[in-house]
Enzyme design. Structure first.
Site, PDB file in Angstrom:
ATOM      1  CG  ASP A   1      52.608  36.750  46.802  1.00  0.00           C
ATOM      2  OD1 ASP A   1      52.416  36.441  45.611  1.00  0.00           O
ATOM      3  OD2 ASP A   1      52.294  36.000  47.744  1.00  0.00           O
TER       4      ASP A   1
ATOM      5  CE1 TYR B   1      21.850  38.193  20.796  1.00  0.00           C
ATOM      6  CE2 TYR B   1      23.598  36.564  20.889  1.00  0.00           C
ATOM      7  CZ  TYR B   1      23.090  37.729  20.368  1.00  0.00           C
ATOM      8  OH  TYR B   1      23.797  38.445  19.435  1.00  0.00           O
TER       9      TYR B   1
ATOM     10  CG  HIS C   1      27.489  36.388  16.912  1.00  0.00           C
ATOM     11  ND1 HIS C   1      26.741  35.299  17.286  1.00  0.00           N
ATOM     12  CD2 HIS C   1      26.922  37.460  17.523  1.00  0.00           C
ATOM     13  CE1 HIS C   1      25.747  35.724  18.067  1.00  0.00           C
ATOM     14  NE2 HIS C   1      25.834  37.020  18.219  1.00  0.00           N
TER      15      HIS C   1
HETATM   16  P1  FAD Z   1      33.531  49.247  16.856  1.00  0.00           P
HETATM   17  O1  FAD Z   1      32.144  49.570  17.112  1.00  0.00           O
HETATM   18  O2  FAD Z   1      33.825  48.323  15.738  1.00  0.00           O
HETATM   19  O3  FAD Z   1      34.297  50.587  16.674  1.00  0.00           O
HETATM   20  C1  FAD Z   1      35.611  50.646  16.197  1.00  0.00           C
HETATM   21  C2  FAD Z   1      35.678  51.779  15.224  1.00  0.00           C
HETATM   22  O4  FAD Z   1      37.023  51.992  14.840  1.00  0.00           O
HETATM   23  C3  FAD Z   1      34.906  51.495  13.971  1.00  0.00           C
HETATM   24  O5  FAD Z   1      33.919  52.479  13.825  1.00  0.00           O
HETATM   25  C4  FAD Z   1      35.946  51.570  12.870  1.00  0.00           C
HETATM   26  O6  FAD Z   1      35.446  52.134  11.706  1.00  0.00           O
HETATM   27  C5  FAD Z   1      37.005  52.423  13.501  1.00  0.00           C
HETATM   28  N1  FAD Z   1      38.346  52.199  12.981  1.00  0.00           N
HETATM   29  C6  FAD Z   1      38.977  51.013  12.809  1.00  0.00           C
HETATM   30  N2  FAD Z   1      40.188  51.206  12.316  1.00  0.00           N
HETATM   31  C7  FAD Z   1      40.362  52.543  12.159  1.00  0.00           C
HETATM   32  C8  FAD Z   1      41.425  53.356  11.710  1.00  0.00           C
HETATM   33  N3  FAD Z   1      42.585  52.830  11.300  1.00  0.00           N
HETATM   34  N4  FAD Z   1      41.256  54.702  11.713  1.00  0.00           N
HETATM   35  C9  FAD Z   1      40.084  55.246  12.131  1.00  0.00           C
HETATM   36  N5  FAD Z   1      39.049  54.520  12.572  1.00  0.00           N
HETATM   37  C10 FAD Z   1      39.183  53.173  12.599  1.00  0.00           C
HETATM   38  N6  FAD Z   1      27.934  43.124  22.629  1.00  0.00           N
HETATM   39  C11 FAD Z   1      27.141  43.204  23.702  1.00  0.00           C
HETATM   40  O7  FAD Z   1      27.563  43.699  24.726  1.00  0.00           O
HETATM   41  N7  FAD Z   1      25.864  42.724  23.693  1.00  0.00           N
HETATM   42  C12 FAD Z   1      25.351  42.157  22.585  1.00  0.00           C
HETATM   43  O8  FAD Z   1      24.202  41.724  22.587  1.00  0.00           O
HETATM   44  C13 FAD Z   1      26.158  42.037  21.443  1.00  0.00           C
HETATM   45  N8  FAD Z   1      25.693  41.429  20.345  1.00  0.00           N
HETATM   46  C14 FAD Z   1      26.444  41.409  19.213  1.00  0.00           C
HETATM   47  C15 FAD Z   1      25.895  40.867  18.068  1.00  0.00           C
HETATM   48  C16 FAD Z   1      26.624  40.872  16.902  1.00  0.00           C
HETATM   49  C17 FAD Z   1      26.014  40.283  15.670  1.00  0.00           C
HETATM   50  C18 FAD Z   1      27.921  41.415  16.888  1.00  0.00           C
HETATM   51  C19 FAD Z   1      28.723  41.440  15.637  1.00  0.00           C
HETATM   52  C20 FAD Z   1      28.472  41.929  18.029  1.00  0.00           C
HETATM   53  C21 FAD Z   1      27.747  41.933  19.206  1.00  0.00           C
HETATM   54  N9  FAD Z   1      28.270  42.458  20.391  1.00  0.00           N
HETATM   55  C22 FAD Z   1      27.469  42.548  21.491  1.00  0.00           C
HETATM   56  C23 FAD Z   1      29.655  42.922  20.473  1.00  0.00           C
HETATM   57  C24 FAD Z   1      29.758  44.422  20.333  1.00  0.00           C
HETATM   58  O9  FAD Z   1      29.015  44.842  19.238  1.00  0.00           O
HETATM   59  C25 FAD Z   1      31.184  44.855  20.156  1.00  0.00           C
HETATM   60  O10 FAD Z   1      32.011  44.182  21.056  1.00  0.00           O
HETATM   61  C26 FAD Z   1      31.351  46.361  20.377  1.00  0.00           C
HETATM   62  O11 FAD Z   1      30.433  47.065  19.611  1.00  0.00           O
HETATM   63  C27 FAD Z   1      32.750  46.804  20.025  1.00  0.00           C
HETATM   64  O12 FAD Z   1      32.841  48.196  20.140  1.00  0.00           O
HETATM   65  P2  FAD Z   1      34.133  48.975  19.664  1.00  0.00           P
HETATM   66  O13 FAD Z   1      33.922  50.396  19.895  1.00  0.00           O
HETATM   67  O14 FAD Z   1      35.326  48.335  20.265  1.00  0.00           O
HETATM   68  O15 FAD Z   1      34.263  48.604  18.129  1.00  0.00           O
HETATM   69  N1  THG Z   2      58.263  30.049  45.875  1.00  0.00           N
HETATM   70  C1  THG Z   2      59.069  30.997  45.404  1.00  0.00           C
HETATM   71  N2  THG Z   2      58.592  32.162  44.945  1.00  0.00           N
HETATM   72  C2  THG Z   2      57.249  32.385  44.944  1.00  0.00           C
HETATM   73  C3  THG Z   2      56.374  31.428  45.446  1.00  0.00           C
HETATM   74  C4  THG Z   2      56.916  30.215  45.926  1.00  0.00           C
HETATM   75  N3  THG Z   2      56.778  33.549  44.451  1.00  0.00           N
HETATM   76  C5  THG Z   2      55.381  33.672  44.176  1.00  0.00           C
HETATM   77  C6  THG Z   2      54.573  33.051  45.272  1.00  0.00           C
HETATM   78  N4  THG Z   2      55.023  31.690  45.484  1.00  0.00           N
HETATM   79  C7  THG Z   2      54.771  33.855  46.499  1.00  0.00           C
HETATM   80  N5  THG Z   2      53.989  33.411  47.604  1.00  0.00           N
HETATM   81  C8  THG Z   2      54.515  32.989  48.797  1.00  0.00           C
HETATM   82  C9  THG Z   2      53.711  33.023  49.917  1.00  0.00           C
HETATM   83  C10 THG Z   2      54.205  32.672  51.144  1.00  0.00           C
HETATM   84  C11 THG Z   2      55.520  32.265  51.265  1.00  0.00           C
HETATM   85  C12 THG Z   2      56.315  32.169  50.159  1.00  0.00           C
HETATM   86  C13 THG Z   2      55.808  32.557  48.904  1.00  0.00           C
HETATM   87  C14 THG Z   2      56.095  31.962  52.603  1.00  0.00           C
HETATM   88  N6  THG Z   2      55.755  32.774  53.614  1.00  0.00           N
HETATM   89  C15 THG Z   2      56.215  32.579  54.982  1.00  0.00           C
HETATM   90  C16 THG Z   2      55.088  33.012  55.936  1.00  0.00           C
HETATM   91  O1  THG Z   2      54.244  33.776  55.519  1.00  0.00           O
HETATM   92  O2  THG Z   2      55.117  32.545  57.036  1.00  0.00           O
HETATM   93  C17 THG Z   2      57.461  33.325  55.303  1.00  0.00           C
HETATM   94  C18 THG Z   2      57.313  34.814  55.367  1.00  0.00           C
HETATM   95  C19 THG Z   2      58.531  35.508  55.916  1.00  0.00           C
HETATM   96  O3  THG Z   2      59.349  34.900  56.631  1.00  0.00           O
HETATM   97  O4  THG Z   2      58.646  36.704  55.610  1.00  0.00           O
HETATM   98  O5  THG Z   2      56.855  31.044  52.752  1.00  0.00           O
HETATM   99  O6  THG Z   2      56.208  29.292  46.332  1.00  0.00           O
HETATM  100  N7  THG Z   2      60.389  30.782  45.357  1.00  0.00           N
END
Ligand code: FAD
Ligand code: THG
Length: 821
Positions: free
Chosen positions: A548, A258, A224
Site C-alpha cells: 500500500d 537434534y 554443520h
Molecule cells: P543440493 O542437494 O546441494 O543440490 C544442488 C545440486 O546442484 C548439487 O547436486 C550440485 O552438484 C549441483 N550443482 C551445483 N552447481 C552446479 C553446476 N554449475 N552445474 C550443474 N550442477 C550443479 N535439511 C532439512 O530439512 N532437515 C535436516 O534435518 C537437515 N539436516 C542437514 C544436516 C546436514 C549435515 C546438512 C549439511 C544439511 C542439512 N539440511 C537439512 C539441509 C539440506 O540438506 C539442504 O538444505 C538441501 O539438501 C538443499 O537441497 P538443494 O537441492 O538446494 O541442494
Molecule cells: N506515509 C506515507 N507513505 C506511506 C505510509 C505513510 N506508505 C506506506 C504506508 N505508510 C502506507 N500506509 C498507509 C495507511 C493508511 C494511511 C496512509 C498510509 C491513511 N489512510 C487514511 C484512511 O484510511 O483513513 C486515508 C485514506 C484515504 O483518504 O484514501 O492515512 O505513513 N507518506
C-alpha cells in the site's frame, strides 16, 4: 504451441522437485543438468538426515513444510516410502525454553499444525531414551518426521521423466547464455543447451552460478556437524533396516542439538559450534579427501560439548561413542529464509536457493506457479530475491548476518529482537539529536530507528500523576519495550510529537509516462490535481495486495511515492515501460537516502508549524491528503497532510542536508507547545488503534483488498489495472481482518498467536499493541467472515487464554474528527 524450454541447474531435492512440479503443469520440455552423478550427486541432499519439523514462526515456511510432507508421503519408490511420519518432539530443559515451546504450540495452532505440549513423563513415554528428570516438558507434533531425501529426489525425478523431463549427470553448467536481456541457454563442456527459462537450484553453489549473471545471492555455505553413534543397546530390535526409525525426531534446542535414529544407532546434529563459513575458492581442495564435495572432515574438538550434552539427555548413549561424523555444508542466509524469484535484468533466469529438505517441495511448487502462472499461490515475500536492501548485498553483511543466523538457529528469538551486528549503517540527519534525547534505537532495514526516548521518562511521571495508567506487563512482552512509549502515544493525542519518518521508503516517479504507469499498477485514481495525495494499493495478477502506497502528485509528470520497501522498487522497475518508449518514458528513483522526513502530529501541530510557514496551512487552505511545496523558515520542504498515527499534522520532507536544521527549527518552535520526540512503539500503537494496516504483517499478497479492509482504495470503474480482472472474479471474502480489544489492559500479545471462537481455533493475530488512547490492549486478527463486532474471542498467549471482543473499526476516532480539523 511448443512449451518453453526449461533448464534446471542441480538435481538435489530442489531441482528434482522443480522438475516434477513444472512438468506436472504441462511444461514438459525440462532438462536437469547435474555436475555430479545421479542421484547421489554429492550435494547437501546426498547426506541430509532429513528431519522435518513443520512449525515455524513464518506461516509461509510452515505451509511449504506441510506441502512437502503431504507430497513425500504420496511418492512411490521401490525401496519404500520417502517419508517416515515418526512425529517430532522438542524438549525444554530451561524455563525460558518451556515458555518458548508454548509460543511454538501457538504458531502450530495458528497455522493449523497438530501439536501438543506434554509433561516429562509423556515425553519419555514417546521417546524412552529421554531422561525425564532433565526436562521440563516437550512439544509433540505427530505429523512431523523423517524425509528420505534421496528417495524423494529419485521419485520426483521419475515422475518428471515419465512426462518427458531429461536428467543429465556429469554436466556442469559453466556459463549462462544471454540474448537481448533474456536468458537463452546454458553452457556446458559439451556445448550450449538452449533454454527459455533457467532455474538455479544449485544448492550452496548457487551464489557462484548467479554471480555469473550479475546477481548477488545473499547466502553463505556453512558447515554443520552431524555424527552417528555406534550401536545402542536400548535400540536393539526396535527398527528394521527398511523402517530405520520409529521414535520421534528429537530437538534439544537449549544445547543446539537434534537427534534421529538410524536403525540401532543415533544420529546427532549440532549447531553449537562456531560458525564455519566455507570459502568456495578452496572447496575442491578441502573436500578432496572426503566422500563428497559437500562434506568436510569431522572436527572432534568442536563436537565434544555436543557429545557430553547428548549423554546427559539420552543416558542410553553412554554405552556407545561417536563412530563417524562429518561437517556437512549447506546454505545460510541473513534472515534464515530461502531465496526465490526471477532475475530482474535477465528475464527467464530464476533461483530457488537456500532451501531445506523440509521446505523443498513447497518452494518448488510456488516457484513453478510463479514461472507458469505469473504469481505463486503461497505468499512468498519473506523469501523474495529482492527483499534485501542494497547494504544487505555486500559480502561483509552477508557473511556477518548469515553467521549470526547460524549461531541463533536454535535460540529463543523475541519477535521484536533486532540485529546487533553491523549497526549504525543508515542514520537519519536527526540521529545526533535523537541520541541527545536518549533514544533507544531499534534496527530496521539497516536504519537506526528510535523506539522510545529516555528523555520522556519525566513525561511518564507527569501523566501518571494525572491519572494515566501504565499497566504492568509480563516479562516476555516487556522485552524490547518501555512504558515510556505509552506516554509518547498519549502525548501525541493530547499535544504534539515529532516522529522520524526518514526510513519510510520513498520514490520519485517522473516523466511523460509516470501517470500512466501508476494508473496501470495501482488501484486508486491518481489522475488528480497537482498537490493531491492518494492512498492506493499495488496488487498482483491474482488481486493479492503487494503493497500500500501514498502517492503525491507534485507536478503534472512528477509523483512522490511513499512505499514499504525494496520489493516495491523491484515491482515498479519490472513494470517500467520498454526502453525505447520515449512518449511513455518514466524515471524511477529511490530518494529515501537523499531525503528525510519528520512527522509532526497532534492537536497543536498547526499552532507549532504555522508560524514557521508563510503559506496558509489552515484546514481549508491546506486540506487533508494534500501536499504543498513551501518553506519552513528558510528550509525548502514538501509537506503532506497525511498521518499514519491518525492526528492533525504533516509529514515534512526535505533533502538530507537540511535535515538537522529542520529538526532544530521544529524543536525550538515546539518548546512553547511542549513538543516531544516520539518513537516507533508509540507510532505503531497509534496506527493500530486508528485502523491502519501494516503491509507484510497485517496484509500480504495472500489477501484481497476487501478482506483486508482496504477496498476503499480500489476504483473498479477505473480502466484496467493489475489485479482488476482477478477482483472482478473474486467472491466474497471468507476471512476478514478485524480489530479486537482485550479485557485485560496488562495483556499484550506480540503477533501470530492463535485466536479461538467457541473453543475452536478460528484465526490468528497479526499485530498488537497497548492503546494509550483507550487504555486497553488491542490487536488485529484474521477471523472468519461470519464473525463481527461484539463477538467474543479468546487469544492464546504462552499457553493461557485471554478474552477479547471484536471491535468496530477503527477503534479510535471513526469520525475522523482528530485529523480533519
Ligand atoms: P543440493 O542437494 O546441494 O543440490 C544442488 C545440486 O546442484 C548439487 O547436486 C550440485 O552438484 C549441483 N550443482 C551445483 N552447481 C552446479 C553446476 N554449475 N552445474 C550443474 N550442477 C550443479 N535439511 C532439512 O530439512 N532437515 C535436516 O534435518 C537437515 N539436516 C542437514 C544436516 C546436514 C549435515 C546438512 C549439511 C544439511 C542439512 N539440511 C537439512 C539441509 C539440506 O540438506 C539442504 O538444505 C538441501 O539438501 C538443499 O537441497 P538443494 O537441492 O538446494 O541442494
Ligand atoms: N506515509 C506515507 N507513505 C506511506 C505510509 C505513510 N506508505 C506506506 C504506508 N505508510 C502506507 N500506509 C498507509 C495507511 C493508511 C494511511 C496512509 C498510509 C491513511 N489512510 C487514511 C484512511 O484510511 O483513513 C486515508 C485514506 C484515504 O483518504 O484514501 O492515512 O505513513 N507518506
Amino acid at each position: 504451441m511448443a512449451h518453453p524450454k526449461v533448464v534446471i541447474i542441480g538435481a538435489g531435492i530442489v531441482g528434482t522437485s522443480l522438475a516434477d512440479e513444472i512438468t506436472s503443469r504441462g511444461w514438459t520440455d525440462v532438462t536437469v543438468l547435474e555436475k555430479g552423478p545421479l542421484f547421489l550427486t554429492g550435494g547437501s541432499t546426498s547426506h541430509a538426515p532429513g528431519l522435518v519439523f513443520q512449525t515455524n514462526p513464518s506461516k509461509t515456511m510452515t505451509e511449504f513444510a506441510r506441502y512437502t510432507i503431504e507430497k513425500f508421503l504420496a511418492l512411490d519408490h521401490p525401496d519404500g516410502s520417502a517419508f517416515n511420519p515418526v512425529g517430532g518432539l522438542e524438549v525444554a530443559t530451561t524455563p525460558q525454553r518451556w515458555q518458548d515451546l508454548h509460543r511454538k504450540a501457538g504458531w502450530a495452532q495458528s497455522w493449523g499444525i497438530d501439536g501438543h505440549l506434554l509433561d516429562p513423563a509423556a515425553c519419555a513415554a514417546l521417546h524412552p531414551l529421554l531422561d525425564a528428570d532433565r526436562i521440563l516438558g516437550g512439544f509433540h507434533t505427530p505429523a512431523d518426521g523423517l524425509a528420505k531425501a534421496l528417495r524423494a529426489a529419485e521419485a520426483q525425478a521419475r515422475l518428471a521423466s515419465a512426462r518427458g523431463a531429461v536428467f543429465r549427470p556429469n554436466q556442469e553448467v559453466l556459463g549462462i547464455v544471454e540474448r537481448g536481456g533474456r536468458v537463452a541457454g546454458v553452457e556446458t563442456a559439451d556445448g550450449v543447451i538452449a533454454a527459455d527459462v533457467v532455474i538455479c537450484a544449485a544448492g550452496f553453489w548457487g551464489a557462484e552460478v548467479a554471480k555469473q549473471v550479475g546477481l548477488v545471492l545473499p547466502l553463505v555455505p556453512m558447515a554443520h556437524q552431524y555424527a552417528k553413534t555406534g550401536r545402542i543397546a536400548a535400540l536393539q530390535g526396535r527398527n528394521t533396516e527398511r523402517s530405520e526409525a520409529g521414535l520421534p525426531i528429537l530437538r534439544h534446542q537449549d544445547q543446539d542439538l537434534y537427534f534421529r535414529e538410524h536403525v540401532d544407532r543415533i544420529g546427532i546434529g549440532y549447531y553449537g559450534h562456531k560458525p564455519m563459513p566455507v570459502d568456495m575458492s578452496t572447496l575442491s581442495a578441502v573436500t578432496a579427501d572426503t566422500e563428497m564435495p559437500s562434506m568436510l572432515s569431522f572436527t572432534d574438538e568442536d563436537f565434544a560439548p555436543a557429545w557430553h550434552e547428548s549423554m546427559e539427555l539420552l543416558p542410553a548413549l553412554s554405552d556407545s561413542k561417536v563412530e563417524e561424523g562429518f561437517n556437512g555444508i549447506f546454505s545460510f542466509t541473513p534472515d534464515g529464509f530461502s531465496i526465490m524469484g526471477e532475475h530482474r535484468d535477465l528475464a527467464g533466469f530464476w533461483v530457488a536457493e537456500a532451501v531445506w529438505v523440509t521446505h523443498s517441495a513447497g518452494v518448488a511448487k510456488a516457484t513453478a506457479e510463479w514461472i507458469i502462472d505469473g504469481a505463486p499461490k503461497t505468499e512468498v515475500h519473506e523469501c523474495d530475491l529482492y527483499r534485501f536492501e542494497d547494504v544487505a548485498r555486500s559480502d561483509r553483511f552477508i557473511l556477518e548476518t548469515s553467521s549470526q543466523a547460524f549461531v541463533e538457529v536454535y535460540d529463543i528469538i523475541h519477535p521484536h529482537q533486532f540485529r546487533t551486528a553491523l549497526r549504525g549503517l543508515r542514520t537519519s540527519p536527526f540521529h545526533a539529536r535523537q541520541q541527545e534525547l536518549g533514544a533507544y534505537f531499534f534496527e530496521g532495514g539497516s536504519w537506526e530507528r528510535p523506539a522510545w526516548y529516555a528523555s520522556n521518562a519525566e513525561l511518564m511521571q507527569r501523566l501518571r500523576d494525572e491519572g494515566v495508567q501504565f499497566p504492568e506487563r509480563d516479562d516476555w512482552s516487556s522485552d524490547f519495550w518501555s512504558p515510556i512509549s505509552i506516554a509518547e502515544a498519549r502525548w501525541t493525542r493530547e499535544r504534539v510529537a515529532m516522529y522520524d519518518m526518514t526510513p519510510l521508503t520513498r520514490y520519485e516517479i517522473a516523466g511523460p509516462g509516470a501517470l500512466e504507469l501508476l494508473q496501470r499498477l495501482t488501484t486508486n485514481n491518481l489522475d488528480k490535481s497537482v498537490g493531491s495525495v492518494t492512498y492506493t494499493l499495488l496488487l498482483d495478477e491474482k488481486g493479492g495486495i503487494r503493497s500500500d502506497l501514498t502517492v503525491a502528485r507534485l507536478a503534472p509528470q512528477r509523483f512522490q511515492v511513499g512505499a514499504n520497501g525494496p520489493l516495491d522498487f523491484d515491482w515498479f522497475t519490472r513494470n517500467l515501460p520498454a526502453a525505447g518508449d520515449t512518449d511513455g518514458a518514466v524515471t524511477l528513483r529511490d530518494i529515501t537516502g537523499g531525503t528525510c522526513c519528520i512527522g509532526v502530529w497532534g492537536p497543536v501541530a498547526r499552532d507549532l508549524v504555522q508560524p514557521l510557514c508563510s503559506d496558509d496551512i489552515s484546514h481549508h487552505s491546506f486540506k487533508y491528503f494534500r501536499a504543498l511545496q513551501t518553506y519552513l523558515g528558510a528550509i525548502p520542504v514538501t509537506m503532506m497532510r497525511v498521518s499514519y498515527v491518525g492526528e492533525l499534522g504533516w509529514e515534512i520532507y526535505t533533502t538530507a542536508e537540511y535535515g538537522s536544521a529542520l529538526w532544530d527549527l521544529l524543536w525550538e518552535a515546539g518548546r512553547a507547545y511542549e513538543v516531544i520526540a516520539a518513537g516507533r512503539i508509540a507510532f505503531n500503537s497509534l496506527r493500530i488503534e486508528k485502523g491502519y494496516r501494516g503491509w507484510g504483517t497485517d496484509m500480504t499478497t495472500e489477501h484481497l483488498p476487501a478482506a483486508a479492509g482496504v477496498d476503499f482504495a480500489v476504483r473498479m470503474n477505473k480502466p484496467d489495472f493489475v489485479g482488476k480482472a482477478a477482483l472482478e472474479q473474486a467472491g466474497p471474502p471468507t476471512k476478514i481482518l478485524r480489530s479486537i480489544v482485550f479485557d485485560s489492559p496488562s495483556m499484550v500479545v506480540l503477533g501470530k498467536e492463535p485466536v479461538f471462537m467457541r473453543g475452536m481455533c478460528a484465526g490468528y493475530i497479526t499485530s498488537a499493541a497497548y492503546s494509550a488512547t483507550i487504555g486497553r490492549s488491542i490487536a488485529y486478527a484474521w477471523l472468519p467472515a461470519g464473525a463481527g463486532p461484539g463477538d467474543v474471542v479468546e487469544v492464546e498467549y504462552l499457553g493461557t487464554l485471554y478474552t477479547a471482543v471484536i471491535h468496530p473499526e477503527p477503534v479510535v476516532d471513526p469520525e475522523m474528527s482528530r485529523i480533519r480539523r
